[in-house]
Design a protein around this motif. Structure first.
Motif, PDB file in Angstrom:
ATOM      1  N   ASN A 343     -22.456  20.958   1.505  1.00  0.00           N
ATOM      2  CA  ASN A 343     -21.264  20.886   0.674  1.00  0.00           C
ATOM      3  C   ASN A 343     -20.573  19.553   0.901  1.00  0.00           C
ATOM      4  O   ASN A 343     -20.942  18.796   1.794  1.00  0.00           O
ATOM      5  N   ILE A 344     -19.580  19.290   0.103  1.00  0.00           N
ATOM      6  CA  ILE A 344     -18.830  18.042   0.195  1.00  0.00           C
ATOM      7  C   ILE A 344     -17.444  18.363   0.738  1.00  0.00           C
ATOM      8  O   ILE A 344     -16.673  19.079   0.099  1.00  0.00           O
ATOM      9  N   LYS A 345     -17.135  17.829   1.921  1.00  0.00           N
ATOM     10  CA  LYS A 345     -15.921  18.209   2.636  1.00  0.00           C
ATOM     11  C   LYS A 345     -14.809  17.191   2.432  1.00  0.00           C
ATOM     12  O   LYS A 345     -15.060  15.991   2.320  1.00  0.00           O
ATOM     13  N   HIS A 346     -13.581  17.685   2.437  1.00  0.00           N
ATOM     14  CA  HIS A 346     -12.404  16.821   2.378  1.00  0.00           C
ATOM     15  C   HIS A 346     -11.346  17.381   3.329  1.00  0.00           C
ATOM     16  O   HIS A 346     -11.035  18.568   3.276  1.00  0.00           O
ATOM     17  N   ASP A 347     -10.839  16.521   4.177  1.00  0.00           N
ATOM     18  CA  ASP A 347      -9.761  16.848   5.121  1.00  0.00           C
ATOM     19  C   ASP A 347      -8.529  16.093   4.658  1.00  0.00           C
ATOM     20  O   ASP A 347      -8.401  14.903   4.899  1.00  0.00           O
ATOM     21  N   ILE A 348      -7.643  16.770   3.963  1.00  0.00           N
ATOM     22  CA  ILE A 348      -6.543  16.089   3.277  1.00  0.00           C
ATOM     23  C   ILE A 348      -5.205  16.711   3.661  1.00  0.00           C
ATOM     24  O   ILE A 348      -5.146  17.832   4.167  1.00  0.00           O
ATOM     25  N   SER A 349      -4.151  15.960   3.431  1.00  0.00           N
ATOM     26  CA  SER A 349      -2.812  16.531   3.573  1.00  0.00           C
ATOM     27  C   SER A 349      -1.999  16.204   2.330  1.00  0.00           C
ATOM     28  O   SER A 349      -2.145  15.128   1.746  1.00  0.00           O
ATOM     29  N   ILE A 350      -1.170  17.154   1.949  1.00  0.00           N
ATOM     30  CA  ILE A 350      -0.344  17.078   0.753  1.00  0.00           C
ATOM     31  C   ILE A 350       1.052  17.546   1.141  1.00  0.00           C
ATOM     32  O   ILE A 350       1.191  18.465   1.957  1.00  0.00           O
ATOM     33  N   PRO A 351       2.114  16.941   0.595  1.00  0.00           N
ATOM     34  CA  PRO A 351       3.432  17.548   0.828  1.00  0.00           C
ATOM     35  C   PRO A 351       3.393  19.034   0.474  1.00  0.00           C
ATOM     36  O   PRO A 351       2.837  19.410  -0.577  1.00  0.00           O
ATOM     37  N   VAL A 352       3.925  19.860   1.342  1.00  0.00           N
ATOM     38  CA  VAL A 352       3.808  21.313   1.159  1.00  0.00           C
ATOM     39  C   VAL A 352       4.269  21.745  -0.229  1.00  0.00           C
ATOM     40  O   VAL A 352       3.638  22.595  -0.871  1.00  0.00           O
ATOM     41  N   SER A 353       5.324  21.142  -0.726  1.00  0.00           N
ATOM     42  CA  SER A 353       5.852  21.520  -2.035  1.00  0.00           C
ATOM     43  C   SER A 353       4.885  21.227  -3.178  1.00  0.00           C
ATOM     44  O   SER A 353       5.014  21.780  -4.271  1.00  0.00           O
ATOM     45  N   GLN A 354       3.888  20.343  -2.947  1.00  0.00           N
ATOM     46  CA  GLN A 354       2.956  19.921  -3.989  1.00  0.00           C
ATOM     47  C   GLN A 354       1.601  20.622  -3.909  1.00  0.00           C
ATOM     48  O   GLN A 354       0.724  20.378  -4.746  1.00  0.00           O
ATOM     49  N   ILE A 355       1.400  21.481  -2.934  1.00  0.00           N
ATOM     50  CA  ILE A 355       0.060  22.014  -2.686  1.00  0.00           C
ATOM     51  C   ILE A 355      -0.452  22.862  -3.843  1.00  0.00           C
ATOM     52  O   ILE A 355      -1.609  22.718  -4.281  1.00  0.00           O
ATOM     53  N   ALA A 356       0.355  23.749  -4.371  1.00  0.00           N
ATOM     54  CA  ALA A 356      -0.098  24.603  -5.476  1.00  0.00           C
ATOM     55  C   ALA A 356      -0.471  23.766  -6.693  1.00  0.00           C
ATOM     56  O   ALA A 356      -1.505  23.996  -7.338  1.00  0.00           O
ATOM     57  N   THR A 357       0.351  22.768  -7.004  1.00  0.00           N
ATOM     58  CA  THR A 357       0.072  21.882  -8.136  1.00  0.00           C
ATOM     59  C   THR A 357      -1.203  21.092  -7.894  1.00  0.00           C
ATOM     60  O   THR A 357      -2.043  20.945  -8.802  1.00  0.00           O
ATOM     61  N   PHE A 358      -1.369  20.591  -6.677  1.00  0.00           N
ATOM     62  CA  PHE A 358      -2.585  19.833  -6.344  1.00  0.00           C
ATOM     63  C   PHE A 358      -3.830  20.685  -6.520  1.00  0.00           C
ATOM     64  O   PHE A 358      -4.811  20.252  -7.146  1.00  0.00           O
ATOM     65  N   ILE A 359      -3.833  21.876  -5.956  1.00  0.00           N
ATOM     66  CA  ILE A 359      -5.023  22.735  -6.032  1.00  0.00           C
ATOM     67  C   ILE A 359      -5.360  23.057  -7.480  1.00  0.00           C
ATOM     68  O   ILE A 359      -6.526  22.944  -7.911  1.00  0.00           O
TER      69      ILE A 359
END
Length: 478
Positions: A343-359
């Protein structure tokens, strides 16, 4: 044998200079078995003075150095390249716990100590060292600090940088900087400690550290909660933080597909819920209050959330063994995905408030580009760190899908950038992402990092080819 290796044998003993390929293989192979580097030798010094002596030898002979702890990293940061011109400097023999100061809540440890051993030593002193990783039985404190490791308790205790008060470092010139200060306040100039933490051995070699200890919590309560979507998980996070404060130790998110993979590849695990739900959150509270108080606090909070419709179902562990069983579902996601295939892995961080929008946005982009690709999204929601992994469609061979890795990475990392996040949350940059960061950091930031590297390692001998890549024109997205 070369004169250089003969001098190394004289410095640390012939038994600790490995130069045969079969002897070196485990030190040259990355944790995910993707790459095997080449080296002149693997050197295993016994103490900081021997580390310094070897670094001086390497500087004299212009031999590059790849520092290595437990070699559990995921970004090709702890193995050499294919040139064969470097040595691997293993710190596994530096494994003394030098001092435990329970009154000051500190421990001084050498870089080769395994994380699990440090946790046990703290426990023996009736204290807690809260850094917790899946690899804690094989990763080392030096490696944890070199990569600024995170883990499951960052929400409450912080990452490796926040758990460290002082360092001992061997510089690129072979000098030993004694910065082992057990102070929580020391405002006497530039913070050299923070400079070396997270530098992945490119500026110097961490040989020892003063780390923070904490009182052992009197109570721990674990719960697994089912939710309709990520927005509900964010709402629950806000609610739990409001009512429990510092007691909230862990807040882990994973999708139903993650849980399905765990059940598929670890069929012996029992079913927690009678039906599937879109998302799950694992919560852990730890407190100085009694077990009854902490459990009642969480029960009342979740009962209210269930009644309001914020959550769909909940299971609260009744014992430590049940809590461990619940944690297994979270801890085995990576292993289950590995058994499912590449699989293709990503270890990322997003401002918590933006996580739902990002996903939501990134899932849509990937499904458009790669219909039926499977998202394995899980991580430390409380601190915004997601492991956002992409598996091939069920009908596609993994090797064929991996040919599109650069395109997948660009979609994900561009979306991370648009959401003001980071393409590396807790795994570091290593060799894997050294060119990638050039796309997302400003030219000024890159120049400042290069200036620091050149000042501390002017001959470019410390873990070359890691973290800082070659800048290309017009690559920044800023």
């Amino acid at each position: 044998m070369s004169p250089f290796l003969h001098l190394c044998q004289q410095t640390i003993g012939a038994n600790y200079v490995l130069s045969e390929q079969d002897e070196m293989l485990t030190y040259l192979t990355d944790q995910r078995q993707r790459e095997v580097g080449k080296a002149l030798a693997v050197l295993s010094p016994a103490n900081s003075e021997e580390v310094a002596a070897l670094v001086r030898l390497c500087a004299e002979h212009q031999i590059a150095i790849v520092p290595q702890g437990g070699n559990t990293g995921l970004v090709l940061g702890s193995i050499p390249d294919q040139s064969g011109n470097s040595i691997v400097l293993s710190l596994k023999r530096l494994k003394r716990i030098r001092k435990i100061d329970a009154a000051n809540n500190t421990m001084t440890v050498e870089a080769g100590c395994l994380l699990a051993e440090v946790q046990a030593a703290a426990q023996g002193a009736d204290r807690l060292y809260p850094l917790s990783l899946a690899s804690e039985g094989s990763c080392t404190i030096g490696g944890n600090l070199a990569t600024n490791a995170g883990g499951t308790a960052v929400l409450r205790y912080g990452n490796a940088r926040e758990l460290c008060l002082g360092l001992e470092v061997v510089t690129a010139a072979g000098e030993i900087w004694d910065g082992l200060r057990a102070l929580r306040k020391d405002n006497t100039g530039y913070d050299l400690r923070d400079l070396f933490i997270g530098s992945e051995g490119t500026l110097g070699i961490i040989t020892a550290a003063v780390i923070k200890l904490f009182p052992i919590p009197k109570s721990e309560v674990t719960a697994l909660i089912a939710l309709a979507d990520v927005n509900a998980a964010l709402g629950l996070l806000s609610l739990v933080q409001e009512h429990t404060g510092a007691s909230l130790t862990g807040f882990e998110l994973f999708s139903d597909f993650c849980l399905q993979l765990v059940h598929k590849h670890f069929a012996e695990l029992p079913k927690i819920f009678s039906r599937s739900h879109p998302q799950y959150v694992l919560i852990e509270l730890s407190s100085s209050e009694t077990q009854e108080h902490t459990r009642t606090q969480l029960e009342n909070l979740l009962a209210s959330a269930l009644q309001s419709g914020l959550i769909l179902d909940v299971v609260i562990a009744n014992s430590l063994s049940q809590a461990a069983a619940i944690w297994k579902f979270r801890e085995l996601i990576s292993s289950a995905q590995a058994r499912e295939g590449k699989n293709i892995k990503h270890d990322i961080s997003i401002p918590v408030s933006q996580i739902a929008t990002f996903i939501s946005a990134t899932d849509t982009l990937l499904q458009t580009a790669f219909p039926a690709c499977r998202m394995v999204c899980f991580g430390h929601l409380g601190d915004g760190n997601l492991h956002y992994n992409v598996s091939p469609p069920a009908h596609q061979h993994a090797n064929d899908f991996l040919l599109a890795q650069a395109q997948v990475n660009r979609i994900v990392h561009d979306s991370v950038h648009r959401h003001h996040g980071s393409i590396s949350a807790e795994h570091g940059i290593g060799a894997l992402k050294k060119e990638e960061i050039l796309l997302y950091k400003s030219p000024l930031e890159i120049r400042l990092m290069q200036a620091i590297k050149e000042a501390l390692d002017p001959h470019q001998l410390m873990n070359p080819g890691k973290v800082i890549g070659v800048r290309h024109e017009t690559t920044s997205l800023d």
